[in-house]
Design a protein around this motif. Sequence first.
Motif, mmCIF file in Angstrom:
data_model
loop_
_atom_site.group_PDB
_atom_site.id
_atom_site.type_symbol
_atom_site.label_atom_id
_atom_site.label_comp_id
_atom_site.label_asym_id
_atom_site.label_seq_id
_atom_site.Cartn_x
_atom_site.Cartn_y
_atom_site.Cartn_z
ATOM 1 N N UNK A 23 65.954 52.844 20.472
ATOM 2 C CA UNK A 23 66.532 51.510 19.826
ATOM 3 C C UNK A 23 67.471 50.908 20.723
ATOM 4 N N UNK A 24 67.082 50.070 21.907
ATOM 5 C CA UNK A 24 68.148 49.834 22.725
ATOM 6 C C UNK A 24 69.038 48.602 22.250
ATOM 7 N N UNK A 25 70.217 48.778 22.160
ATOM 8 C CA UNK A 25 70.888 47.698 21.259
ATOM 9 C C UNK A 25 71.732 46.839 22.015
ATOM 10 N N UNK A 26 72.326 47.638 22.860
ATOM 11 C CA UNK A 26 73.380 46.700 24.089
ATOM 12 C C UNK A 26 72.760 46.245 25.110
ATOM 13 N N UNK A 27 71.729 45.432 24.930
ATOM 14 C CA UNK A 27 70.931 45.008 26.193
ATOM 15 C C UNK A 27 70.537 43.679 25.682
ATOM 16 N N UNK A 28 70.386 42.699 26.804
ATOM 17 C CA UNK A 28 69.763 41.348 26.502
ATOM 18 C C UNK A 28 68.217 41.467 26.335
ATOM 19 N N UNK A 29 67.665 42.636 26.523
ATOM 20 C CA UNK A 29 66.142 42.862 26.436
ATOM 21 C C UNK A 29 65.943 43.091 25.026
ATOM 22 N N UNK A 30 67.012 43.229 24.208
ATOM 23 C CA UNK A 30 66.570 43.634 22.684
ATOM 24 C C UNK A 30 65.648 42.575 22.079
ATOM 25 N N UNK A 31 64.747 43.054 21.373
ATOM 26 C CA UNK A 31 63.942 41.907 20.888
ATOM 27 C C UNK A 31 63.815 41.956 19.379
ATOM 28 N N UNK A 32 63.245 41.059 18.763
ATOM 29 C CA UNK A 32 63.006 40.828 17.188
ATOM 30 C C UNK A 32 62.738 42.227 16.547
ATOM 31 N N UNK A 33 61.688 42.952 17.156
ATOM 32 C CA UNK A 33 61.252 44.197 16.551
ATOM 33 C C UNK A 33 62.341 45.305 16.231
ATOM 34 N N UNK A 34 63.328 45.095 17.488
ATOM 35 C CA UNK A 34 64.257 46.416 17.111
ATOM 36 C C UNK A 34 65.181 45.706 16.263
ATOM 37 N N UNK A 35 65.562 44.241 16.207
ATOM 38 C CA UNK A 35 66.464 43.727 15.161
ATOM 39 C C UNK A 35 65.904 44.156 13.828
ATOM 40 N N UNK A 36 64.589 44.083 13.614
ATOM 41 C CA UNK A 36 64.130 44.219 12.168
ATOM 42 C C UNK A 36 64.258 45.536 11.892
ATOM 43 N N UNK A 37 64.053 46.577 12.770
ATOM 44 C CA UNK A 37 64.302 48.063 12.665
ATOM 45 C C UNK A 37 65.775 48.299 12.213
ATOM 46 N N UNK A 38 66.650 47.489 12.873
ATOM 47 C CA UNK A 38 67.966 47.904 12.571
ATOM 48 C C UNK A 38 68.332 47.286 11.198
ATOM 49 N N UNK A 39 67.816 46.298 10.942
ATOM 50 C CA UNK A 39 68.153 45.539 9.657
ATOM 51 C C UNK A 39 67.719 46.401 8.376
ATOM 52 N N UNK A 40 66.301 47.107 8.646
ATOM 53 C CA UNK A 40 66.014 48.028 7.610
ATOM 54 C C UNK A 40 66.835 49.139 7.623
ATOM 55 N N UNK A 41 67.299 49.754 8.622
ATOM 56 C CA UNK A 41 68.133 50.884 8.540
ATOM 57 C C UNK A 41 69.538 50.573 7.928
ATOM 58 N N UNK A 42 69.781 49.403 8.040
ATOM 59 C CA UNK A 42 71.429 49.139 7.499
ATOM 60 C C UNK A 42 71.158 48.809 6.075
ATOM 61 N N UNK A 43 69.931 48.338 5.553
ATOM 62 C CA UNK A 43 69.563 48.185 4.209
ATOM 63 C C UNK A 43 69.655 49.552 3.360
ATOM 64 N N UNK A 44 68.813 50.380 4.137
ATOM 65 C CA UNK A 44 68.369 51.696 3.475
ATOM 66 C C UNK A 44 69.856 52.350 3.571
ATOM 67 N N UNK A 45 70.543 52.448 4.574
ATOM 68 C CA UNK A 45 71.872 53.201 4.685
ATOM 69 C C UNK A 45 73.025 52.755 3.648
ATOM 70 N N UNK A 46 73.172 51.433 3.858
ATOM 71 C CA UNK A 46 74.414 50.862 3.246
ATOM 72 C C UNK A 46 74.109 49.894 2.279
#
Length: 495
Positions: A467-490
């Motif tokens: 999950x490459x977060x601090x890069x301009x190559x980050x795409x919608x798929x990564x954002x969706x995974x991060x969103x799901x993780x945050x929802x589950x965790x917090x």
Amino acid sequence: MTSLDAPSVSFDVVSPATGAVVGSYPIHTAAEVDATVEAARGAGQWWSALGFAERARRLDAWRGEIVSGRVELAHLMHEEMGKPLSDAALEIAMAVEHLAWAARNARKVLGPRSVNPGLLAFNQECTLEYRPFGVVGVIGPWNYPVFTPLGSISFALAAGNAVVCKPSEYTPGVGHWLARRFDLVVPEQPVLQIVTGMGDTGAALCRSGVGKIGFTGSTATGRRVMAACAESLTPVLMELGGKDALIVDADADLDAAAAAAVWGGMSNAGQTCLGVERVYVHTEVYDAFVPKLVSRAENVHAGTGAAKIGPVTMPKQIAIIRHHIEDALARGARAVLGGADTIDGQFVQPTILVDVPEDAVAVTEETFGPTLTVTRVRDMDEAIERVNAGTYGLGGTVFSRRNGRRIADRIRSGATSINAYVAHATIAGLPLGGVGDSGFGRVHGPDGLKEFTYAKATTRQRFPSPLALTTFTRGPATDKIVDRLITVLHGRKVS
């Protein structure tokens, strides 16, 4: 290595008990202070590079030197500021206990340790450590010229700093004595140096570019120290004044409380920032407590030789003590022991005042003399309210068999001791410091070690993250995974 070559201007140290000159010391200029600090920079690098184990070995050897010379040191303290020899010996004993703790615990508190990176940065290795500033300046007081400065000096040294200390102009010989003994075990570099003089020398140390200043003294002087340090954004540790109270509950051991109040208020001629200056007593036991207090205090006398307390060290403090007593009496208070007429030169006999208005200076301002105000309160709620009404917040004491912890938890102060006076200051693993006009920062314990360091965080990427977060190559798929993780965790609702 204890100081620079003596400049042409010097000052005399006069015994407050006899008026005799007991020493003469140089007044170091700003240029000389700067040169001392510059010499300490290289020494600090060398000292830090020795590592925790070797520094601990050297500090343990210094402790041995202090103990072997403790009789000489106690006599020097007695000469310079008037403290009885037995009290000087007790102060030395307490100081070496804290020195031992700092040497033995520095690695555990400050050394590198791993930190959990969390799920989003699971590919990172995280390390936290506490590194020395390099050179620490210490401005010490005269009332406890060994115990109090060593609370900063020994912890700063254990953390890996070199130290330049400006002792009080009333007790410079004590500072030189400690530094000479240190030189015996650390002869290679000027790791601990002494500069002497008046307020201008202390101000020069504040402006010298040290990594931090540890100051102990009055609140008024502390403000001036902070102003000088602010010019260069030099961080400060402020151990300032106090107006500590002792609370006596209805179920208290009255004999023990009276003994604690007399020692807390009268020892060292009342010249203790943690000293008891106010006593609040539950109305149910007030009439029984006051005679016990007076009876014990009657056996304490200020004087020389075998006297239990010595002179007031600073001549200008006599006027303050006299003013506090006379103002209270003029406003309706009664002296059940002592009074302004028992002041003789720099010797102040114990004074106990009752029926003192709460807005009298004897209640609101630091007296720093062997005086106590004793006040009747209807219950512990009133006692706590009155204790917390002041601007100081250093320490406090509570005597109660059943309610001590409940009372102590409501007191606004850096520490509180229950059923014993100032026990918290004697325990090396506990922090010491205040809030409000009593300052900020802590000496002693883990907090005291960390005061003389800065936190250094280091990360190392162990492998590329999927999950490459601090890069301009980050795409919608990564954002969706991060969103799901945050929802589950917090995102779970707390019931």
